[in-house]
Design a protein around this motif. Structure first.
Motif, PDB file in Angstrom:
ATOM      1  N   GLY A 215       0.816  -1.209   0.000  1.00 53.26           N
ATOM      2  CA  GLY A 215       0.000   0.000   0.000  1.00 53.26           C
ATOM      3  C   GLY A 215       0.850   1.259   0.000  1.00 53.26           C
ATOM      4  O   GLY A 215       0.570   2.217  -0.731  1.00 53.26           O
TER       5      GLY A 215
ATOM      6  N   ALA B 205       2.524   1.528  -3.351  1.00 54.38           N
ATOM      7  CA  ALA B 205       1.566   1.898  -4.395  1.00 54.38           C
ATOM      8  C   ALA B 205       1.339   3.404  -4.424  1.00 54.38           C
ATOM      9  O   ALA B 205       1.225   4.009  -5.492  1.00 54.38           O
ATOM     10  CB  ALA B 205       0.252   1.156  -4.176  1.00 54.38           C
ATOM     11  N   LYS B 206       1.297   4.036  -3.246  1.00 55.80           N
ATOM     12  CA  LYS B 206       1.094   5.488  -3.192  1.00 55.80           C
ATOM     13  C   LYS B 206       2.266   6.232  -3.815  1.00 55.80           C
ATOM     14  O   LYS B 206       2.086   7.219  -4.531  1.00 55.80           O
ATOM     15  CB  LYS B 206       0.907   5.934  -1.745  1.00 55.80           C
ATOM     16  CG  LYS B 206      -0.424   5.522  -1.132  1.00 55.80           C
ATOM     17  CD  LYS B 206      -0.532   5.995   0.312  1.00 55.80           C
ATOM     18  CE  LYS B 206      -1.856   5.542   0.938  1.00 55.80           C
ATOM     19  NZ  LYS B 206      -1.954   5.960   2.358  1.00 55.80           N
TER      20      LYS B 206
ATOM     21  N   THR C  46       0.621   3.164  -8.379  1.00 56.76           N
ATOM     22  CA  THR C  46       0.156   1.865  -8.871  1.00 56.76           C
ATOM     23  C   THR C  46      -0.955   1.316  -7.985  1.00 56.76           C
ATOM     24  O   THR C  46      -1.278   1.878  -6.933  1.00 56.76           O
ATOM     25  CB  THR C  46       1.316   0.855  -8.919  1.00 56.76           C
ATOM     26  OG1 THR C  46       1.884   0.734  -7.605  1.00 56.76           O
ATOM     27  CG2 THR C  46       2.398   1.313  -9.884  1.00 56.76           C
ATOM     28  N   ASP C  47      -1.510   0.192  -8.414  1.00 54.72           N
ATOM     29  CA  ASP C  47      -2.541  -0.502  -7.643  1.00 54.72           C
ATOM     30  C   ASP C  47      -1.877  -1.419  -6.628  1.00 54.72           C
ATOM     31  O   ASP C  47      -1.033  -2.253  -6.986  1.00 54.72           O
ATOM     32  CB  ASP C  47      -3.420  -1.327  -8.589  1.00 54.72           C
ATOM     33  CG  ASP C  47      -4.465  -2.132  -7.839  1.00 54.72           C
ATOM     34  OD1 ASP C  47      -5.442  -1.540  -7.357  1.00 54.72           O
ATOM     35  OD2 ASP C  47      -4.271  -3.366  -7.732  1.00 54.72           O
ATOM     36  N   ALA C  48      -2.225  -1.281  -5.359  1.00 54.76           N
ATOM     37  CA  ALA C  48      -1.547  -1.993  -4.276  1.00 54.76           C
ATOM     38  C   ALA C  48      -1.647  -3.507  -4.424  1.00 54.76           C
ATOM     39  O   ALA C  48      -0.651  -4.227  -4.238  1.00 54.76           O
ATOM     40  CB  ALA C  48      -2.100  -1.551  -2.924  1.00 54.76           C
TER      41      ALA C  48
ATOM     42  N   SER D 211      -2.208  -5.356  -7.108  1.00 53.58           N
ATOM     43  CA  SER D 211      -1.444  -5.846  -8.258  1.00 53.58           C
ATOM     44  C   SER D 211       0.059  -5.771  -7.989  1.00 53.58           C
ATOM     45  O   SER D 211       0.816  -6.685  -8.346  1.00 53.58           O
ATOM     46  CB  SER D 211      -1.793  -5.034  -9.503  1.00 53.58           C
ATOM     47  OG  SER D 211      -3.159  -5.181  -9.831  1.00 53.58           O
TER      48      SER D 211
END
Length: 339
Positions: A48, A51-52, A56-58, A60
């Motif tokens: 998470g 991703a931030k 990106t999507d956490a 994935s």
């Protein structure tokens, strides 16, 4: 279940596992593309958090990192955080020896898509690149700025880890003029000049490539020059000709033209040092055998055996004098004028 059935199941499981192997470099490319390793220099972080910072999507990203962790580039802890391992450190953009750009080049669509169409090569003996992109690799390369930038950055990145040991292994005579043919940004020539204070160097390539050269450093003042041109037409006069990862791009006829140009321009007592992977005559794994298929699918060249080089040199009025290991996947194939 009899022994034959047991072995058959093992074979089936192995082959399926091998077929799935293409997903690992796909995951490696994805991680390199979003620069995830750059965000792990200060310690482990959750998917998470990563991703931030990477946009990106956490979920994935977690799945990609989980696969890469199976080969030791990342490591997931009990709290679900990922850290960058020592083995994965070169994925960082600012690592002492970074191969992030090399990964992006090797897995670029210009390499990836033809590899997926390798059956074409088996059917007609030609590169798969043309049918996909509408022209040969280097023509596409010349008119597509994105591909050119990826290629040059990738080659420089790939070379940085190997230039010094190769330069140390090269048999340079004292006070020789070294011509780095198709030398790109000059990384190998830079290492060679620094390791051999009596040498002078000429970096020979296309004008747009030479624009990014790295030779203009205070410690090399007065010892290098740039030469623009097409190595299929001519090469500058010199004593030693370096051809690092050049001949493997081209077929035998084109390689012969290049070698003859070097032989024609060579000073008496000169030599050619071809620096490529030399395929060993056995069944052992060797990176050159993998690179050979990349050359087959995307370009028109190939990796060669010592016997291949012997024949190629002979046609250019050269003889293979020795093959020198470098401590890298590449070897130095030395060619001297035929007696």
């Amino acid at each position: 279940m009899n022994d034959c059935e047991t072995e058959g199941r093992r074979s089936a499981a192995l082959i399926v596992e091998e077929a799935l192997g293409f997903l690992y470099p796909a995951a490696l490319r994805a991680a390199a593309a979003v620069g995830v390793a750059d965000h792990l220099t200060d310690g482990p972080r959750t998917p998470g958090e990563l991703a931030k910072t990477t946009g990106t999507d956490a979920a994935s990203l977690h799945r990609v990192l989980r696969l890469l962790a199976t080969r030791g580039l990342f490591e997931e802890d009990a709290e679900g955080r990922f850290r960058l391992t020592e083995a994965g450190d070169a994925l960082r953009t600012d690592a002492p020896v970074s191969v992030r750009s090399a990964v992006l080049m090797i897995t670029d669509r210009t390499m990836w898509l033809p590899a997926g169409e390798m059956t074409r090569c088996l059917e007609d003996g030609a590169s798969a690149f043309g049918p996909i992109f509408g022209m040969p690799f280097f023509e596409y390369f010349a008119q597509d700025a994105r591909t050119a930038e990826i290629f040059h950055k990738g080659m420089a990145s790939m070379s940085d880890a190997e230039n010094q040991p190769i330069a140390d292994a090269c048999p340079f005579p004292e006070r020789a003029t070294v011509v780095d043919v198709g030398g790109g940004h000059g990384g190998l020539l830079l290492s060679a000049l620094r390791a051999n204070p009596s040498l002078k160097g000429i970096l020979y390539d296309r004008p747009h490539v030479l624009a990014g050269h790295r030779l203009d450093t205070p410690d090399l003042t007065g010892r290098w020059s740039l030469a623009e041109g097409d190595f299929f037409t001519s090469t500058p006069p010199g004593d030693v000709y370096l051809l690092k990862r050049i001949l493997h791009d081209w077929d035998d006829a084109q390689s012969l033209t290049l070698l003859r140009n070097c032989r024609r321009a060579m000073a008496p007592g000169g030599r050619v040092l071809v620096i490529d992977a030399v395929i060993p005559p056995d069944n052992a794994p060797h990176q050159g055998k993998t690179l050979d298929l990349m050359m087959m699918a995307s370009l028109v060249g190939r990796e060669r055996t010592a016997a291949d080089f012997t024949q190629l040199f002979a046609a250019a009025d050269l003889q293979l004098s020795r093959v020198i290991p470098t401590g890298t996947v590449l070897s130095i194939v030395e060619g001297v004028p035929s007696a």
